[in-house]
Design a protein around this motif. Sequence first.
Motif, PDB file in Angstrom:
ATOM      1  N   VAL A 302       0.780  -1.380   0.080  1.00  0.00           N
ATOM      2  CA  VAL A 302      -0.538   0.388   0.081  1.00  0.00           C
ATOM      3  C   VAL A 302       0.738   1.259  -0.047  1.00  0.00           C
ATOM      4  CG1 VAL A 302      -1.822   1.151   1.392  1.00  0.00           C
ATOM      5  CG2 VAL A 302      -1.622  -0.817   1.200  1.00  0.00           C
ATOM      6  N   ILE A 303       0.931   1.356   1.357  1.00  0.00           N
ATOM      7  CA  ILE A 303       2.340   2.517   1.486  1.00  0.00           C
ATOM      8  C   ILE A 303       3.627   2.189   2.206  1.00  0.00           C
ATOM      9  CG2 ILE A 303       2.449   4.745   1.826  1.00  0.00           C
ATOM     10  CD1 ILE A 303       1.133   5.123  -0.121  1.00  0.00           C
ATOM     11  N   SER A 304       4.265   2.128   1.680  1.00  0.00           N
ATOM     12  CA  SER A 304       6.038   1.974   2.134  1.00  0.00           C
ATOM     13  C   SER A 304       7.204   2.864   1.945  1.00  0.00           C
ATOM     14  CB  SER A 304       6.355   0.881   1.774  1.00  0.00           C
ATOM     15  OG  SER A 304       7.702   0.513   2.305  1.00  0.00           O
ATOM     16  N   PRO A 305       7.243   3.982   3.448  1.00  0.00           N
ATOM     17  CA  PRO A 305       7.396   4.943   4.005  1.00  0.00           C
ATOM     18  C   PRO A 305       9.172   4.139   3.337  1.00  0.00           C
ATOM     19  CG  PRO A 305       6.408   4.314   6.223  1.00  0.00           C
ATOM     20  CD  PRO A 305       6.434   3.249   5.026  1.00  0.00           C
ATOM     21  N   VAL A 306      10.554   5.392   3.240  1.00  0.00           N
ATOM     22  CA  VAL A 306      11.663   4.923   2.788  1.00  0.00           C
ATOM     23  C   VAL A 306      12.453   5.784   3.444  1.00  0.00           C
ATOM     24  CG1 VAL A 306      13.598   5.281   1.442  1.00  0.00           C
ATOM     25  CG2 VAL A 306      10.731   4.518   0.729  1.00  0.00           C
ATOM     26  N   GLY A 307      13.132   5.110   4.970  1.00  0.00           N
ATOM     27  CA  GLY A 307      13.445   6.147   6.112  1.00  0.00           C
ATOM     28  C   GLY A 307      14.807   6.680   4.933  1.00  0.00           C
ATOM     29  N   LYS A 308      15.721   5.436   4.494  1.00  0.00           N
ATOM     30  CA  LYS A 308      17.520   5.535   4.130  1.00  0.00           C
ATOM     31  C   LYS A 308      16.809   5.623   2.636  1.00  0.00           C
ATOM     32  CE  LYS A 308      19.641   2.495   5.282  1.00  0.00           C
ATOM     33  NZ  LYS A 308      20.983   1.643   6.835  1.00  0.00           N
ATOM     34  N   LEU A 309      18.068   6.001   2.024  1.00  0.00           N
ATOM     35  CA  LEU A 309      18.593   5.970   0.589  1.00  0.00           C
ATOM     36  C   LEU A 309      19.796   5.810  -0.059  1.00  0.00           C
ATOM     37  CD1 LEU A 309      15.501   8.468  -1.621  1.00  0.00           C
ATOM     38  CD2 LEU A 309      15.925   5.757  -1.739  1.00  0.00           C
ATOM     39  N   ARG A 310      20.305   4.824  -0.340  1.00  0.00           N
ATOM     40  CA  ARG A 310      22.068   4.941  -0.587  1.00  0.00           C
ATOM     41  C   ARG A 310      21.970   5.405  -2.059  1.00  0.00           C
ATOM     42  NH1 ARG A 310      24.443   1.381  -4.035  1.00  0.00           N
ATOM     43  NH2 ARG A 310      26.264   1.674  -4.398  1.00  0.00           N
ATOM     44  N   TYR A 311      23.203   5.746  -2.323  1.00  0.00           N
ATOM     45  CA  TYR A 311      23.676   5.736  -3.353  1.00  0.00           C
ATOM     46  C   TYR A 311      25.101   5.761  -3.903  1.00  0.00           C
ATOM     47  CZ  TYR A 311      24.776   7.384  -8.525  1.00  0.00           C
ATOM     48  OH  TYR A 311      24.300   7.581  -9.743  1.00  0.00           O
ATOM     49  N   LYS A 312      25.839   4.849  -3.953  1.00  0.00           N
ATOM     50  CA  LYS A 312      27.026   4.948  -4.301  1.00  0.00           C
ATOM     51  C   LYS A 312      27.297   5.299  -3.118  1.00  0.00           C
ATOM     52  CE  LYS A 312      27.827   5.360  -9.028  1.00  0.00           C
ATOM     53  NZ  LYS A 312      28.661   6.402 -10.079  1.00  0.00           N
ATOM     54  N   ASP A 313      27.705   6.179  -2.798  1.00  0.00           N
ATOM     55  CA  ASP A 313      29.031   6.606  -1.121  1.00  0.00           C
ATOM     56  C   ASP A 313      28.459   7.393   0.148  1.00  0.00           C
ATOM     57  OD1 ASP A 313      31.152   4.628  -1.437  1.00  0.00           O
ATOM     58  OD2 ASP A 313      32.477   6.705  -2.255  1.00  0.00           O
ATOM     59  N   ASP A 314      26.716   7.641  -0.935  1.00  0.00           N
ATOM     60  CA  ASP A 314      26.058   8.712  -0.013  1.00  0.00           C
ATOM     61  C   ASP A 314      25.205   7.621   0.529  1.00  0.00           C
ATOM     62  OD1 ASP A 314      26.803  11.753  -1.023  1.00  0.00           O
ATOM     63  OD2 ASP A 314      27.172  11.100  -2.804  1.00  0.00           O
ATOM     64  N   VAL A 315      24.655   8.508   1.875  1.00  0.00           N
ATOM     65  CA  VAL A 315      23.517   7.259   2.473  1.00  0.00           C
ATOM     66  C   VAL A 315      22.579   8.675   2.604  1.00  0.00           C
ATOM     67  CG1 VAL A 315      22.551   6.257   4.833  1.00  0.00           C
ATOM     68  CG2 VAL A 315      24.683   5.114   2.941  1.00  0.00           C
ATOM     69  N   MET A 316      20.791   8.982   2.167  1.00  0.00           N
ATOM     70  CA  MET A 316      20.265   9.393   3.041  1.00  0.00           C
ATOM     71  C   MET A 316      19.573   9.646   4.042  1.00  0.00           C
ATOM     72  SD  MET A 316      19.695  11.371  -0.924  1.00  0.00           S
ATOM     73  CE  MET A 316      20.270  10.039  -1.653  1.00  0.00           C
ATOM     74  N   VAL A 317      19.746   9.466   4.934  1.00  0.00           N
ATOM     75  CA  VAL A 317      18.371   9.775   5.589  1.00  0.00           C
ATOM     76  C   VAL A 317      17.135  10.803   5.372  1.00  0.00           C
ATOM     77  CG1 VAL A 317      18.234   9.560   8.531  1.00  0.00           C
ATOM     78  CG2 VAL A 317      20.139   8.990   7.053  1.00  0.00           C
ATOM     79  N   ILE A 318      16.216  10.069   5.602  1.00  0.00           N
ATOM     80  CA  ILE A 318      14.690  10.153   5.631  1.00  0.00           C
ATOM     81  C   ILE A 318      13.746  10.844   6.540  1.00  0.00           C
ATOM     82  CG2 ILE A 318      12.995  11.266   3.770  1.00  0.00           C
ATOM     83  CD1 ILE A 318      15.914  10.928   2.404  1.00  0.00           C
ATOM     84  N   GLY A 319      14.184  11.926   6.422  1.00  0.00           N
ATOM     85  CA  GLY A 319      12.339  12.382   7.664  1.00  0.00           C
ATOM     86  C   GLY A 319      13.158  11.753   8.757  1.00  0.00           C
TER      87      GLY A 319
END
Length: 353
Positions: A302-319
């Motif tokens: 249904v809806i799946s919140p994302v708390g972390k995105l990784r791209y290569k050496d960057d890790v983005m923490v969301i909210g």
Amino acid sequence: MDIKITKTTTPKEKPQGKLGFGRIFTDHMFVMDYTRGKGWHDPRIVPYEDITLSPASMVFHYGQEMFEGLKAYRGADGKAYLFRPDMNGKRTNDTNDRLCIPQLPVEDFVQAVKAVVEVDQDWIPTDPGTSLYIRPFIIATEPFLGVDVSETFLFMIILSPSGAYYENGLEPVGIWIEDDYVRAVRGGMGFAKTGGNYAASLAAQVKAHDDGYSQVLWLDGVERKYIEEVGAMNIFFKIDGKVVTPMLNGSILPGITRNSVLELCRSWGLPTEERRISVDELLQAQKEGKLEEVFGTGTAAVISPVGKLRYKDDVMVIGDGKIGELSQKLYDTVTGIQLGTLEDTFGWRVPVE
């Protein structure tokens, strides 16, 4: 359709406790045959059982098959309901066109789904977050080793009482942005609901899981810079107050929950955009504090919140790794409509009987 119903004489015991996802199956299934020159014929509901196919069946050798996914819910009034099943029927035919599978009238698709769910409706679980997952699929069955379009097909629907797709429910997941493999390209089968797309995703999925991430987020197959979709979901971003999702371009599955979320956001007056989104734009938005929420949409989760995105050496923490306000509101609204605890002003909820 005149559907013949043969009920089981040995009903299975209903599951107790935690259901998991997609591992338990009900007592019955829908089956219908296709023969070139005769069309679709012999629709029937029979006891759930193994099927027998020739080892030469073309589905095994050339992958001519498709599938769909939707759910049945027990409403607050005690009745069984579906959510936008006509959209699944229409998408079935879009997939069929791409794979040279014969068209299946949308009204027959919906009738078949309703019929088998009605027979097994006492399998619909009622605990919070649970539902009866419905898996319609079509496979090529002609025994032939030449590369050609099959002359015979089998359309089936099986049912599985299931809990949340992700074990931790609405707890935000970590997503791995894949920078090596690609899933699909324009002109290919990315928009179709077919097993080949998912087989192509497995190597990256294993790599992501080994590094502690739940799902893979794919980039476009040409420039490898534009966001497409997650393995089991479409993806949304709330950037500086705007709800943004990749546009449908032929390599992205046109999700039914995706469409529902866009309609809901627009009805609430939220600015929405369907466009190309580069991974560099995401990184920049995160650095500037404008990447407010990220969430996936799909039938299973249904809806799946994302708390972390990784791209290569960057890790983005969301909210701060927590579910966002919009993600929660969308989940509560979609599931509220599905269960009948909220008014359905869109006409999305369809009774089984």
